[in-house]
Design an enzyme around this catalytic site. Structure first.
Site, PDB file in Angstrom:
ATOM      1  N   PRO A  62      -8.058   5.092  -2.944  1.00  0.00           N
ATOM      2  CA  PRO A  62      -8.903   5.667  -3.931  1.00  0.00           C
ATOM      3  C   PRO A  62      -9.357   7.253  -3.420  1.00  0.00           C
ATOM      4  O   PRO A  62      -9.853   8.072  -4.222  1.00  0.00           O
ATOM      5  CB  PRO A  62     -10.158   5.013  -3.724  1.00  0.00           C
ATOM      6  N   GLU A  77     -10.099  -2.325   4.453  1.00  0.00           N
ATOM      7  CA  GLU A  77     -11.022  -1.182   4.084  1.00  0.00           C
ATOM      8  C   GLU A  77     -10.201   0.213   3.908  1.00  0.00           C
ATOM      9  O   GLU A  77     -10.448   1.253   3.680  1.00  0.00           O
ATOM     10  CB  GLU A  77     -11.914  -0.915   5.534  1.00  0.00           C
TER      11      GLU A  77
HETATM   12  C1  4FV Z   1      -7.046   2.243  -4.928  1.00  0.00           C
HETATM   13  C2  4FV Z   1      -7.319   3.220  -5.966  1.00  0.00           C
HETATM   14  C3  4FV Z   1      -7.616   1.223  -4.356  1.00  0.00           C
HETATM   15  C4  4FV Z   1      -9.078   0.536  -1.427  1.00  0.00           C
HETATM   16  C5  4FV Z   1      -8.992  -0.183  -0.187  1.00  0.00           C
HETATM   17  C6  4FV Z   1      -7.169  -0.955  -1.452  1.00  0.00           C
HETATM   18  C7  4FV Z   1      -8.106  -0.150  -2.385  1.00  0.00           C
HETATM   19  C8  4FV Z   1      -7.837  -1.426  -0.111  1.00  0.00           C
HETATM   20  N1  4FV Z   1      -5.493   2.676  -4.602  1.00  0.00           N
HETATM   21  N2  4FV Z   1      -6.241   3.706  -6.411  1.00  0.00           N
HETATM   22  N3  4FV Z   1      -8.323   2.893  -6.671  1.00  0.00           N
HETATM   23  N4  4FV Z   1      -7.213   0.835  -3.192  1.00  0.00           N
HETATM   24  O1  4FV Z   1      -8.668   1.001  -4.668  1.00  0.00           O
HETATM   25  O2  4FV Z   1      -5.342   3.454  -5.409  1.00  0.00           O
HETATM   26  O3  4FV Z   1      -7.334  -0.876   0.825  1.00  0.00           O
END
Ligand code: 4FV
Length: 274
Positions: free
Chosen positions: A121, A148
Site C-alpha cells: 500500500p 504487517e
Molecule cells: C496492497 C495494496 C496491500 C498490506 C499488508 C499485504 C497488504 C500485507 N498491496 N496494494 N493496497 N497489501 O494492501 O498493494 O502484507
C-alpha cells in the site's frame, strides 16, 4: 504430467496442459512475457489462471506464470518466513533472508532476471500508463507481501518498484499481483481475441473513460437504447461515443484532464454555470 508454462514449486496444478488447446498452431514458441509470482499462497492463483482470457493465453503460451512458494526458502526447520517486529507492536513481519534469497534464486532460474515489483500500500498507485510500460517488459517478478509487510531491508536490497492498487489494506499481495497479471496480459498481442480490443478500453492513450455500452434488448423496463446507436451512421456514433467519453471523464476528473485533450469541444474548464 509435465507442468505446463506455469509451475508451483508446491501445491496442485489444475490448469490444463497446453496440449488441450483447440488448434495447436496457435501455441507461441515462447511466451511474450513471463510472470514469476513469489507468494506464501501459490494455490490462491488456481482459479484465476484456470478461466477465460488468462487460461487461453497460458494454453497458447502467449504468457507464462510461474508461482514460487516463499516458504521453500525458509532457513529453519519450522519453515519460518515471518517474525515479531523489532520495537514491538502488533502482527508479524516478513523476514529478509527467505524473501531476498527467493527472489535471487528465481531471477537466476532463467534470463533475463526480470523487473522486480513489490505489492504494497506504500507503493505508487498502479495506472494504465504504468501497465502499458510493464507490458513492454519480457519478465516481471511479483513479490506478494503478507502480515504487517516486508522487512525494510528487502526493499533496500532488491530495490523493487513499489506497486499499490489502492489506498486500502488487504491481507496479502496476491490480489494486487493478480491485478498486475490481468491488466498487463490484456496488452500482450493475441491475448485478447479480435472481438475484444484493449485499445478502446478506458484510460486509452488519451486517458479518457469509456463511453456507455448498450446491447439487446432494445427496450428494457421502459429504458431504450440511444437512437444514434441504432442509426447505422458510424460517424455520428463515433462522435456521440467520444462526446460521452469526454463528459464522463470530465465528470470524473473535472479540470484535470480536459486541457490536455487536443480540440476537445470544451477547450479549457467548463463554463461557471456547471
Ligand atoms: C496492497 C495494496 C496491500 C498490506 C499488508 C499485504 C497488504 C500485507 N498491496 N496494494 N493496497 N497489501 O494492501 O498493494 O502484507
Amino acid at each position: 504430467m509435465s507442468t505446463p508454462n506455469h509451475e508451483v514449486k508446491s501445491g496442485s496444478d489444475a490448469v490444463p496442459p497446453a496440449s488441450s488447446v483447440e488448434d495447436s498452431s496457435t501455441v507461441a514458441s515462447r511466451p511474450l512475457i513471463r510472470f514469476d509470482v513469489l507468494t506464501l499462497f501459490p494455490n490462491l492463483f488456481e482459479g484465476f489462471l484456470s478461466e477465460s482470457i488468462l487460461k487461453r493465453a497460458l494454453e497458447r503460451n502467449l504468457i507464462a506464470v510461474h508461482r514460487h512458494d516463499l516458504r521453500t526458502w525458509a532457513s529453519n526447520k519450522h519453515h519460518q518466513v515471518d517474525d515479531r517486529p523489532f520495537g514491538g507492536g502488533p502482527g508479524m513481519v516478513l523476514m529478509a533472508p527467505p524473501v531476498v534469497e527467493a527472489v535471487e534464486a528465481v531471477q537466476a532460474l532463467t534470463a533475463p532476471p526480470g523487473l522486480v515489483l513489490a505489492m504494497t500500500p506504500s507503493g505508487r498507485r498502479l495506472d494504465q500508463e504504468w501497465v502499458r510500460r510493464l507490458a513492454t517488459q519480457p519478465r516481471l517478478i511479483l513479490l506478494c507481501g503478507r502480515y504487517e509487510g516486508f522487512d525494510e531491508r528487502i526493499i533496500e536490497l532488491l530495490q523493487p518498484e513499489l506497486v499499490s492498487i489502492g489506498d486500502y489494506v488487504l491481507s496479502g499481495g496476491e490480489v494486487p499481483a493478480m491485478v498486475v497479471i490481468d491488466a498487463v496480459s490484456r496488452l500482450i498481442p493475441g491475448v485478447l481475441g479480435d472481438d475484444q480490443s484493449a485499445v478502446e478500453d478506458s484510460f486509452g492513450p488519451e486517458g479518457l473513460l469509456d463511453h456507455p455500452h448498450y446491447t439487446r434488448p432494445r427496450l428494457y423496463r421502459g429504458l431504450s437504447v440511444p437512437e444514434v446507436l441504432t442509426s447505422g451512421n458510424h460517424a455520428e456514433i463515433a462522435r456521440w461515443r467520444r462526446e460521452q467519453a469526454l463528459q464522463r471523464t470530465r465528470q470524473r476528473f473535472r479540470e484535470a484532464v480536459l486541457p490536455t485533450i487536443p480540440n476537445a469541444p470544451y477547450g479549457s474548464a467548463p463554463p461557471a454555470t456547471e
